[in-house]
Design a protein around this motif. Structure first.
Motif, PDB file in Angstrom:
ATOM      1  N   LEU A   1     -52.282  14.392 -29.093  1.00 53.63           N
ATOM      2  CA  LEU A   1     -53.073  15.549 -29.497  1.00 53.63           C
ATOM      3  C   LEU A   1     -52.176  16.776 -29.595  1.00 53.63           C
ATOM      4  O   LEU A   1     -51.315  16.985 -28.735  1.00 53.63           O
ATOM      5  CB  LEU A   1     -54.165  15.834 -28.464  1.00 53.63           C
ATOM      6  N   PRO A   2     -52.365  17.608 -30.595  1.00 53.44           N
ATOM      7  CA  PRO A   2     -51.600  18.861 -30.631  1.00 53.44           C
ATOM      8  C   PRO A   2     -52.183  19.852 -29.621  1.00 53.44           C
ATOM      9  O   PRO A   2     -53.385  20.107 -29.609  1.00 53.44           O
ATOM     10  CB  PRO A   2     -51.792  19.355 -32.071  1.00 53.44           C
ATOM     11  N   LEU A   3     -51.347  20.381 -28.756  1.00 55.63           N
ATOM     12  CA  LEU A   3     -51.792  21.330 -27.731  1.00 55.63           C
ATOM     13  C   LEU A   3     -51.179  22.696 -28.002  1.00 55.63           C
ATOM     14  O   LEU A   3     -50.083  22.802 -28.545  1.00 55.63           O
ATOM     15  CB  LEU A   3     -51.374  20.850 -26.344  1.00 55.63           C
ATOM     16  N   SER A   4     -51.870  23.748 -27.584  1.00 56.53           N
ATOM     17  CA  SER A   4     -51.329  25.098 -27.735  1.00 56.53           C
ATOM     18  C   SER A   4     -50.349  25.385 -26.605  1.00 56.53           C
ATOM     19  O   SER A   4     -50.237  24.640 -25.630  1.00 56.53           O
ATOM     20  CB  SER A   4     -52.457  26.122 -27.753  1.00 56.53           C
ATOM     21  N   LEU A   5     -49.649  26.503 -26.717  1.00 56.24           N
ATOM     22  CA  LEU A   5     -48.643  26.855 -25.709  1.00 56.24           C
ATOM     23  C   LEU A   5     -49.259  27.198 -24.360  1.00 56.24           C
ATOM     24  O   LEU A   5     -48.569  27.199 -23.351  1.00 56.24           O
ATOM     25  CB  LEU A   5     -47.801  28.030 -26.201  1.00 56.24           C
ATOM     26  N   LYS A   6     -50.562  27.486 -24.327  1.00 56.48           N
ATOM     27  CA  LYS A   6     -51.216  27.798 -23.056  1.00 56.48           C
ATOM     28  C   LYS A   6     -51.249  26.589 -22.129  1.00 56.48           C
ATOM     29  O   LYS A   6     -51.338  26.733 -20.919  1.00 56.48           O
ATOM     30  CB  LYS A   6     -52.638  28.291 -23.308  1.00 56.48           C
ATOM     31  N   PHE A   7     -51.174  25.395 -22.687  1.00 55.70           N
ATOM     32  CA  PHE A   7     -51.200  24.176 -21.884  1.00 55.70           C
ATOM     33  C   PHE A   7     -49.820  23.788 -21.357  1.00 55.70           C
ATOM     34  O   PHE A   7     -49.689  22.869 -20.573  1.00 55.70           O
ATOM     35  CB  PHE A   7     -51.771  23.006 -22.690  1.00 55.70           C
ATOM     36  N   LYS A   8     -48.776  24.463 -21.804  1.00 54.61           N
ATOM     37  CA  LYS A   8     -47.410  24.077 -21.449  1.00 54.61           C
ATOM     38  C   LYS A   8     -47.165  24.144 -19.939  1.00 54.61           C
ATOM     39  O   LYS A   8     -46.587  23.232 -19.366  1.00 54.61           O
ATOM     40  CB  LYS A   8     -46.409  24.950 -22.190  1.00 54.61           C
ATOM     41  N   ALA A   9     -47.612  25.199 -19.288  1.00 62.54           N
ATOM     42  CA  ALA A   9     -47.406  25.327 -17.840  1.00 62.54           C
ATOM     43  C   ALA A   9     -48.171  24.262 -17.076  1.00 62.54           C
ATOM     44  O   ALA A   9     -47.734  23.813 -16.015  1.00 62.54           O
ATOM     45  CB  ALA A   9     -47.825  26.709 -17.372  1.00 62.54           C
ATOM     46  N   MET A  10     -49.312  23.842 -17.615  1.00 58.14           N
ATOM     47  CA  MET A  10     -50.125  22.846 -16.923  1.00 58.14           C
ATOM     48  C   MET A  10     -49.587  21.429 -17.128  1.00 58.14           C
ATOM     49  O   MET A  10     -49.550  20.637 -16.190  1.00 58.14           O
ATOM     50  CB  MET A  10     -51.564  22.923 -17.424  1.00 58.14           C
ATOM     51  N   THR A  11     -49.159  21.099 -18.325  1.00 56.16           N
ATOM     52  CA  THR A  11     -48.752  19.721 -18.612  1.00 56.16           C
ATOM     53  C   THR A  11     -47.281  19.450 -18.346  1.00 56.16           C
ATOM     54  O   THR A  11     -46.888  18.298 -18.259  1.00 56.16           O
ATOM     55  CB  THR A  11     -49.057  19.355 -20.074  1.00 56.16           C
ATOM     56  N   GLN A  12     -46.475  20.487 -18.221  1.00 54.74           N
ATOM     57  CA  GLN A  12     -45.046  20.277 -18.007  1.00 54.74           C
ATOM     58  C   GLN A  12     -44.586  20.873 -16.687  1.00 54.74           C
ATOM     59  O   GLN A  12     -43.570  21.557 -16.598  1.00 54.74           O
ATOM     60  CB  GLN A  12     -44.251  20.868 -19.176  1.00 54.74           C
ATOM     61  N   ARG A  13     -45.333  20.585 -15.646  1.00 57.20           N
ATOM     62  CA  ARG A  13     -45.002  21.084 -14.320  1.00 57.20           C
ATOM     63  C   ARG A  13     -43.697  20.434 -13.842  1.00 57.20           C
ATOM     64  O   ARG A  13     -43.557  19.229 -13.841  1.00 57.20           O
ATOM     65  CB  ARG A  13     -46.132  20.758 -13.352  1.00 57.20           C
ATOM     66  N   GLY A  14     -42.724  21.255 -13.475  1.00 57.43           N
ATOM     67  CA  GLY A  14     -41.456  20.755 -12.979  1.00 57.43           C
ATOM     68  C   GLY A  14     -40.398  20.602 -14.050  1.00 57.43           C
ATOM     69  O   GLY A  14     -39.269  20.223 -13.753  1.00 57.43           O
ATOM     70  N   ILE A  15     -40.716  20.876 -15.298  1.00 56.85           N
ATOM     71  CA  ILE A  15     -39.750  20.780 -16.392  1.00 56.85           C
ATOM     72  C   ILE A  15     -39.612  22.170 -16.995  1.00 56.85           C
ATOM     73  O   ILE A  15     -40.568  22.737 -17.493  1.00 56.85           O
ATOM     74  CB  ILE A  15     -40.218  19.781 -17.472  1.00 56.85           C
ATOM     75  N   ASP A  16     -38.405  22.722 -16.945  1.00 63.73           N
ATOM     76  CA  ASP A  16     -38.175  24.081 -17.427  1.00 63.73           C
ATOM     77  C   ASP A  16     -37.351  24.064 -18.711  1.00 63.73           C
ATOM     78  O   ASP A  16     -36.206  24.485 -18.740  1.00 63.73           O
ATOM     79  CB  ASP A  16     -37.477  24.923 -16.357  1.00 63.73           C
ATOM     80  N   LEU A  17     -37.929  23.553 -19.783  1.00 65.09           N
ATOM     81  CA  LEU A  17     -37.298  23.560 -21.094  1.00 65.09           C
ATOM     82  C   LEU A  17     -38.181  24.325 -22.056  1.00 65.09           C
ATOM     83  O   LEU A  17     -39.316  23.935 -22.317  1.00 65.09           O
ATOM     84  CB  LEU A  17     -37.101  22.132 -21.616  1.00 65.09           C
ATOM     85  N   ALA A  18     -37.659  25.421 -22.580  1.00 64.07           N
ATOM     86  CA  ALA A  18     -38.463  26.252 -23.482  1.00 64.07           C
ATOM     87  C   ALA A  18     -38.659  25.582 -24.830  1.00 64.07           C
ATOM     88  O   ALA A  18     -39.653  25.825 -25.508  1.00 64.07           O
ATOM     89  CB  ALA A  18     -37.789  27.608 -23.655  1.00 64.07           C
ATOM     90  N   SER A  19     -37.728  24.731 -25.239  1.00 63.41           N
ATOM     91  CA  SER A  19     -37.805  24.137 -26.574  1.00 63.41           C
ATOM     92  C   SER A  19     -38.617  22.842 -26.616  1.00 63.41           C
ATOM     93  O   SER A  19     -38.813  22.275 -27.687  1.00 63.41           O
ATOM     94  CB  SER A  19     -36.392  23.860 -27.089  1.00 63.41           C
ATOM     95  N   LEU A  20     -39.103  22.351 -25.486  1.00 61.08           N
ATOM     96  CA  LEU A  20     -39.842  21.093 -25.446  1.00 61.08           C
ATOM     97  C   LEU A  20     -41.261  21.286 -25.987  1.00 61.08           C
ATOM     98  O   LEU A  20     -41.939  22.260 -25.647  1.00 61.08           O
ATOM     99  CB  LEU A  20     -39.897  20.568 -24.012  1.00 61.08           C
ATOM    100  N   ASP A  21     -41.699  20.372 -26.819  1.00 55.23           N
ATOM    101  CA  ASP A  21     -43.028  20.429 -27.419  1.00 55.23           C
ATOM    102  C   ASP A  21     -44.094  20.294 -26.332  1.00 55.23           C
ATOM    103  O   ASP A  21     -43.907  19.601 -25.325  1.00 55.23           O
ATOM    104  CB  ASP A  21     -43.170  19.313 -28.454  1.00 55.23           C
ATOM    105  N   THR A  22     -45.239  20.937 -26.540  1.00 53.91           N
ATOM    106  CA  THR A  22     -46.292  20.926 -25.523  1.00 53.91           C
ATOM    107  C   THR A  22     -46.994  19.588 -25.393  1.00 53.91           C
ATOM    108  O   THR A  22     -47.713  19.363 -24.430  1.00 53.91           O
ATOM    109  CB  THR A  22     -47.355  21.994 -25.838  1.00 53.91           C
ATOM    110  N   SER A  23     -46.808  18.687 -26.319  1.00 57.59           N
ATOM    111  CA  SER A  23     -47.485  17.395 -26.216  1.00 57.59           C
ATOM    112  C   SER A  23     -46.777  16.434 -25.260  1.00 57.59           C
ATOM    113  O   SER A  23     -47.316  15.388 -24.932  1.00 57.59           O
ATOM    114  CB  SER A  23     -47.611  16.753 -27.601  1.00 57.59           C
ATOM    115  N   PHE A  24     -45.582  16.771 -24.782  1.00 57.61           N
ATOM    116  CA  PHE A  24     -44.908  15.955 -23.777  1.00 57.61           C
ATOM    117  C   PHE A  24     -45.408  16.360 -22.394  1.00 57.61           C
ATOM    118  O   PHE A  24     -45.552  17.544 -22.091  1.00 57.61           O
ATOM    119  CB  PHE A  24     -43.392  16.141 -23.847  1.00 57.61           C
TER     120      PHE A  24
END
Length: 134
Positions: free
Chosen positions: A27-50
């Motif tokens: 699913l395509p996710l907005s950037l607001k979900f990035k902090a929730m779905t990528q906890r512990g990964i600090d990469l600004a260039s990583l897509d939010t769907s990972f």
């Protein structure tokens, strides 16, 4: 009984897979979900769907509760509806401990009436003038 194994599993997943990307959500996710779905990964260039391992654990554990209810039966101790019902009973006073609110309000009213407040602003002018004209 369900809480301890869940905490142990979360600790193990967090310890062994910390910082790993586990899955890609289709699913395509907005950037607001990035902090929730990528906890512990600090990469600004990583897509939010990972999704990171710990976030994937939370998504799966919340999503699988319906399957667990099907396997274990309709009445389980992890039922959200049952927990909400118990909270509502306690708030309305139908639970084992009924509060006598009129007595509580009366006691609080008496405690407030015993407090005598002295305003410092009322005597501010006299103190200011007394300090300058000694």
């Amino acid at each position: 009984t369900v809480m301890l194994p869940q905490m142990v599993m979360m600790g193990l997943i967090s310890y062994f897979f910390s910082g790993f990307v586990m899955v890609k959500i289709p699913l395509p996710l907005s950037l607001k979900f990035k902090a929730m779905t990528q906890r512990g990964i600090d990469l600004a260039s990583l897509d939010t769907s990972f999704v990171s391992s710990l976030s994937w654990y939370f998504l799966v554990s919340y999503g699988i509760s319906g399957v667990i209810q099907l396997i274990l039966g309709a009445k389980t101790s992890v039922s959200d509806a049952q927990a909400m019902e118990q909270q509502m009973k306690m708030q309305t006073g139908q639970g084992p401990q009924q509060m006598d609110t009129p007595k509580l309000y009366q006691a609080e009213s008496e405690a407030l009436s015993m407090v005598e407040h002295k305003f410092l602003v009322e005597e501010a002018e006299t103190r200011l003038l007394a300090a300058h004209y000694k």
